[in-house]
Motif scaffolding. Structure first.
Motif, PDB file in Angstrom:
ATOM      1  N   GLN A 122       0.736  -1.168   0.035  1.00  0.00           N
ATOM      2  CA  GLN A 122      -0.178  -0.089  -0.033  1.00  0.00           C
ATOM      3  C   GLN A 122       0.941   1.187  -0.031  1.00  0.00           C
ATOM      4  O   GLN A 122       2.133   1.085   0.378  1.00  0.00           O
ATOM      5  CB  GLN A 122      -0.881  -0.114   1.353  1.00  0.00           C
ATOM      6  CG  GLN A 122      -1.990  -1.192   1.385  1.00  0.00           C
ATOM      7  CD  GLN A 122      -2.515  -1.420   2.487  1.00  0.00           C
ATOM      8  OE1 GLN A 122      -2.721  -0.257   3.344  1.00  0.00           O
ATOM      9  NE2 GLN A 122      -3.000  -2.463   2.998  1.00  0.00           N
ATOM     10  N   GLU A 240      -5.091   8.137  -8.702  1.00  0.00           N
ATOM     11  CA  GLU A 240      -6.453   7.372  -8.895  1.00  0.00           C
ATOM     12  C   GLU A 240      -6.150   5.808  -9.342  1.00  0.00           C
ATOM     13  O   GLU A 240      -7.044   4.968  -9.135  1.00  0.00           O
ATOM     14  CB  GLU A 240      -7.382   8.114  -9.706  1.00  0.00           C
ATOM     15  CG  GLU A 240      -7.885   9.549  -9.248  1.00  0.00           C
ATOM     16  CD  GLU A 240      -8.572   9.101  -7.756  1.00  0.00           C
ATOM     17  OE1 GLU A 240      -9.184   8.157  -7.655  1.00  0.00           O
ATOM     18  OE2 GLU A 240      -8.379  10.123  -7.025  1.00  0.00           O
ATOM     19  N   THR A 242      -3.833   3.931  -8.713  1.00  0.00           N
ATOM     20  CA  THR A 242      -3.290   3.069  -7.609  1.00  0.00           C
ATOM     21  C   THR A 242      -4.484   2.814  -6.783  1.00  0.00           C
ATOM     22  O   THR A 242      -4.769   1.600  -6.460  1.00  0.00           O
ATOM     23  CB  THR A 242      -2.220   3.833  -6.510  1.00  0.00           C
ATOM     24  OG1 THR A 242      -1.568   4.599  -7.572  1.00  0.00           O
ATOM     25  CG2 THR A 242      -1.658   2.962  -5.818  1.00  0.00           C
ATOM     26  N   TYR A 243      -5.483   3.703  -6.217  1.00  0.00           N
ATOM     27  CA  TYR A 243      -6.610   3.570  -5.577  1.00  0.00           C
ATOM     28  C   TYR A 243      -7.576   2.590  -6.092  1.00  0.00           C
ATOM     29  O   TYR A 243      -8.049   1.741  -5.290  1.00  0.00           O
ATOM     30  CB  TYR A 243      -7.067   5.025  -5.332  1.00  0.00           C
ATOM     31  CG  TYR A 243      -6.308   5.827  -5.004  1.00  0.00           C
ATOM     32  CD1 TYR A 243      -5.130   5.657  -4.198  1.00  0.00           C
ATOM     33  CD2 TYR A 243      -6.669   7.204  -5.206  1.00  0.00           C
ATOM     34  CE1 TYR A 243      -4.287   6.641  -3.694  1.00  0.00           C
ATOM     35  CE2 TYR A 243      -5.673   8.182  -4.789  1.00  0.00           C
ATOM     36  CZ  TYR A 243      -4.417   7.928  -4.189  1.00  0.00           C
ATOM     37  OH  TYR A 243      -3.617   9.032  -3.692  1.00  0.00           O
ATOM     38  N   LYS A 247      -8.751  -1.155  -4.581  1.00  0.00           N
ATOM     39  CA  LYS A 247      -9.836  -1.276  -4.133  1.00  0.00           C
ATOM     40  C   LYS A 247     -10.608  -2.885  -4.224  1.00  0.00           C
ATOM     41  O   LYS A 247     -10.458  -3.305  -5.317  1.00  0.00           O
ATOM     42  CB  LYS A 247     -11.087  -0.458  -4.749  1.00  0.00           C
ATOM     43  CG  LYS A 247     -12.548  -0.358  -4.319  1.00  0.00           C
ATOM     44  CD  LYS A 247     -13.170   0.683  -5.052  1.00  0.00           C
ATOM     45  CE  LYS A 247     -14.643   0.971  -4.439  1.00  0.00           C
ATOM     46  NZ  LYS A 247     -15.447   1.794  -5.236  1.00  0.00           N
ATOM     47  N   LEU A 258     -10.957   2.857   3.558  1.00  0.00           N
ATOM     48  CA  LEU A 258     -10.307   2.989   2.457  1.00  0.00           C
ATOM     49  C   LEU A 258     -10.477   4.510   1.976  1.00  0.00           C
ATOM     50  O   LEU A 258      -9.430   5.312   1.811  1.00  0.00           O
ATOM     51  CB  LEU A 258     -10.925   2.143   1.137  1.00  0.00           C
ATOM     52  CG  LEU A 258     -10.282   2.353   0.011  1.00  0.00           C
ATOM     53  CD1 LEU A 258      -8.774   2.045  -0.181  1.00  0.00           C
ATOM     54  CD2 LEU A 258     -11.175   1.679  -1.197  1.00  0.00           C
ATOM     55  N   ILE A 262      -7.299   6.719   1.480  1.00  0.00           N
ATOM     56  CA  ILE A 262      -6.963   7.642   0.424  1.00  0.00           C
ATOM     57  C   ILE A 262      -6.692   9.003   0.366  1.00  0.00           C
ATOM     58  O   ILE A 262      -5.785   9.776  -0.018  1.00  0.00           O
ATOM     59  CB  ILE A 262      -7.937   7.374  -0.809  1.00  0.00           C
ATOM     60  CG1 ILE A 262      -8.253   5.974  -1.345  1.00  0.00           C
ATOM     61  CG2 ILE A 262      -8.028   8.658  -1.945  1.00  0.00           C
ATOM     62  CD1 ILE A 262      -9.244   5.679  -2.070  1.00  0.00           C
ATOM     63  N   TRP A 265      -3.243   9.184   1.580  1.00  0.00           N
ATOM     64  CA  TRP A 265      -2.139   8.718   0.551  1.00  0.00           C
ATOM     65  C   TRP A 265      -2.301   9.937  -0.397  1.00  0.00           C
ATOM     66  O   TRP A 265      -0.998  10.104  -1.190  1.00  0.00           O
ATOM     67  CB  TRP A 265      -2.778   7.730  -0.302  1.00  0.00           C
ATOM     68  CG  TRP A 265      -2.487   6.398   0.727  1.00  0.00           C
ATOM     69  CD1 TRP A 265      -1.844   6.134   1.890  1.00  0.00           C
ATOM     70  CD2 TRP A 265      -3.405   5.128   0.370  1.00  0.00           C
ATOM     71  NE1 TRP A 265      -2.174   4.768   2.430  1.00  0.00           N
ATOM     72  CE2 TRP A 265      -3.059   4.412   1.544  1.00  0.00           C
ATOM     73  CE3 TRP A 265      -4.565   4.838  -0.589  1.00  0.00           C
ATOM     74  CZ2 TRP A 265      -3.692   3.085   1.671  1.00  0.00           C
ATOM     75  CZ3 TRP A 265      -5.071   3.627  -0.396  1.00  0.00           C
ATOM     76  CH2 TRP A 265      -4.470   2.548   0.478  1.00  0.00           C
ATOM     77  N   SER A 266      -3.141  10.650  -0.544  1.00  0.00           N
ATOM     78  CA  SER A 266      -3.252  11.907  -1.672  1.00  0.00           C
ATOM     79  C   SER A 266      -2.229  13.083  -1.298  1.00  0.00           C
ATOM     80  O   SER A 266      -2.010  13.782  -2.096  1.00  0.00           O
ATOM     81  CB  SER A 266      -4.545  12.393  -1.609  1.00  0.00           C
ATOM     82  OG  SER A 266      -5.658  11.623  -1.971  1.00  0.00           O
TER      83      SER A 266
END
Length: 471
Positions: A122, A240, A242-243, A247, A258, A262, A265-266
């Motif tokens: 991750q 996006e 990656t996310y 998922k 999640l 995110i 992570w952003s």
């Protein structure tokens, strides 16, 4: 005064420093430790000698991949050393309460394939493994690097490792990729430009439009081979793509968790004013399908191109290295590889054994037959890839074309099991290293993309996939 912006690498590293030793390394906390059967036995033996237990067994995940056979995995392993290593891993994981995905488990596979596909990998993490290609996981915006066996013991005992902070490099690829060019070609091109030592001492961030437009699996190929330019590792900022990939993965955050992840992570991507110690910029338009000709990954050319003229190389040591490599490979300086006969094709390894790789091979070979002189191994990176290939009908296409599908493992990438290329034989391989004897004593490896490997298998000689597609 506004503080200097930070790179993606700095943000993750600084967050994980437990303590900095004056004039020495940092004590770096490790979020996830991946282990396999080859580099872990000595580490566990060291713990036993010292009477130390594994500090955070929940942060370690194990699988069997390097030495495992790729045929008849339901039977006992024949080769004595391989059997002992796999049995020892099983015993050590049982003793210390470590999750193991061994032979027969539906999650078993190459360690750098199963981490991402299970959602273990991750963004923002620090990850290590006793394997140099741990850099693969950097595709998610994580700091991932290989460690030695003594360091494996260190992480098992403390969940930390002593590391000097590397310098930072950014490699930007602008523009759109040409037809027939994939991520393996990008990384082979980069290494051919900056050499197999060009990244030494650095952690490399890959950026630019051509990188952002890659799928996650393609990004993994790029980061996987960052180690082949001498770098400590490579990483790509999460986005996006990656996310969306994470998922629904087994161990990835879900629902509100999640969303929270995110949001965090952003904030990881490098700040606009972040400063790198070194930068390179390349144009995607200059990249064509690539292939290596020598005995390190930096010796690469366009598949349609010409081998270097030794007499035209100015640097004496480089001249000697190229001359020695050409002699080993049996090639003449100034000649072409296109049309050169080969008898082996290997599609697999932690570089190119994911479902996307198998899909592109199937697209090339569908309705065709491999050349009679070619022995083609296709080794999926995991049991999940193997199952998906069957479910999508990819296995049927490949088998109809005459390819030999095997079971998951590292296989002929490093020839630690029975999957070896015979001495003197050429192999177009989707793996990551072309050192002398890497795929078997006396074998001769040419690194290429899955597309180039597939086209070569059909033609029976080194082929430009673009020409095959046109025909």
């Amino acid at each position: 005064m506004k503080p200097q912006g930070k790179t993606l690498f700095d943000k993750i590293w600084d967050e994980h420093v437990v303590k900095s030793i004056d004039n020495g390394p940092d004590i770096l906390y490790i979020d996830k430790h991946l282990i396999h059967e080859v580099t872990s036995p000595q580490a566990f033996a060291g713990l036993k000698r010292r009477g130390v237990s594994v500090f955070r067994p929940d942060k370690t995940v194990a699988t069997a991949d390097h030495n495992v056979p790729t045929l008849n995995q339901h039977l006992p392993i024949k080769e004595a050393l391989s059997r002992k290593q796999v049995d020892t891993l099983t015993e050590n994981c049982k003793t210390h309460g470590i999750t193991l995905y061994g032979l027969g488990h539906p999650y078993q596979g190459i360690v750098h394939v199963i981490g991402p596909e299970l959602g273990i990998t991750q963004p923002g993490m620090t990850m290590v493994c006793g394997d140099s290609h741990t850099s693969t996981h950097g595709a998610f915006g994580s700091i991932a690097f290989g460690i030695g066996t003594s360091e494996v013991e260190m992480v098992l005992a403390s969940q930390c490792v002593l590391q000097h902070k590397p310098k930072k490099m950014r490699i930007t690829i602008d523009g759109e990729l040409n037809h027939g060019v994939v991520s393996k070609d990008i990384i082979l091109y980069i290494i051919s430009q900056i050499t197999a030592q060009g990244g030494t001492g650095y952690f490399v961030e890959f950026a630019g439009a051509a990188i952002r437009n890659l799928s996650m699996e393609a990004r993994m190929t790029i980061c996987n081979m960052s180690i082949e330019m001498g770098a400590r590792g490579g990483l790509i900022a999460p986005d996006e793509t990656t996310y969306a990939y994470l998922k629904g993965r087994e161990f990835a955050p879900k629902g509100e968790e999640l969303d929270k992840a995110i949001a965090a992570w952003s904030g990881l991507p490098s700040d606009e004013d972040a400063v790198f110690d070194k930068e390179y910029t390349f144009s995607a338009d200059d990249i064509e399908p690539m292939i290596t000709y020598g005995t390190n990954p930096g010796m690469g050319i366009k598949v349609s191109g010409w081998l270097p003229e030794v007499k035209d190389i100015d640097d004496a040591s480089e001249q000697l290295s190229v001359e020695k490599s050409l002699a080993y490979m049996g090639f003449e300086s100034g000649s072409r590889l296109l049309g050169h006969s080969v008898n082996y094709v290997f599609i697999g390894s932690c570089t190119n054994s994911r479902i996307e790789d198998l899909r592109m091979v199937a697209e090339v070979v569908k309705g065709k037959k491999k050349a009679e002189n070619i022995k083609a191994y296709i080794v999926p990176g995991s049991k999940q890839v193997e199952a998906q290939a069957k479910a999508e009908g990819i296995s049927d296409i490949l088998e109809a074309a005459g390819f030999e599908l095997r079971q998951p493992g590292c296989s002929a990438c490093l020839a630690m099991n029975e999957d070896k290329i015979p001495a003197g034989e050429y192999c177009v391989s989707t793996s990551n290293r072309n050192f002398e004897g890497r795929q078997g004593p006396g074998s001769k490896t040419l690194l290429a993309s899955p597309l180039t490997a597939a086209a070569t298998a059909i033609s029976g000689k080194i082929e430009d996939v673009r020409s095959l597609m046109e025909r």
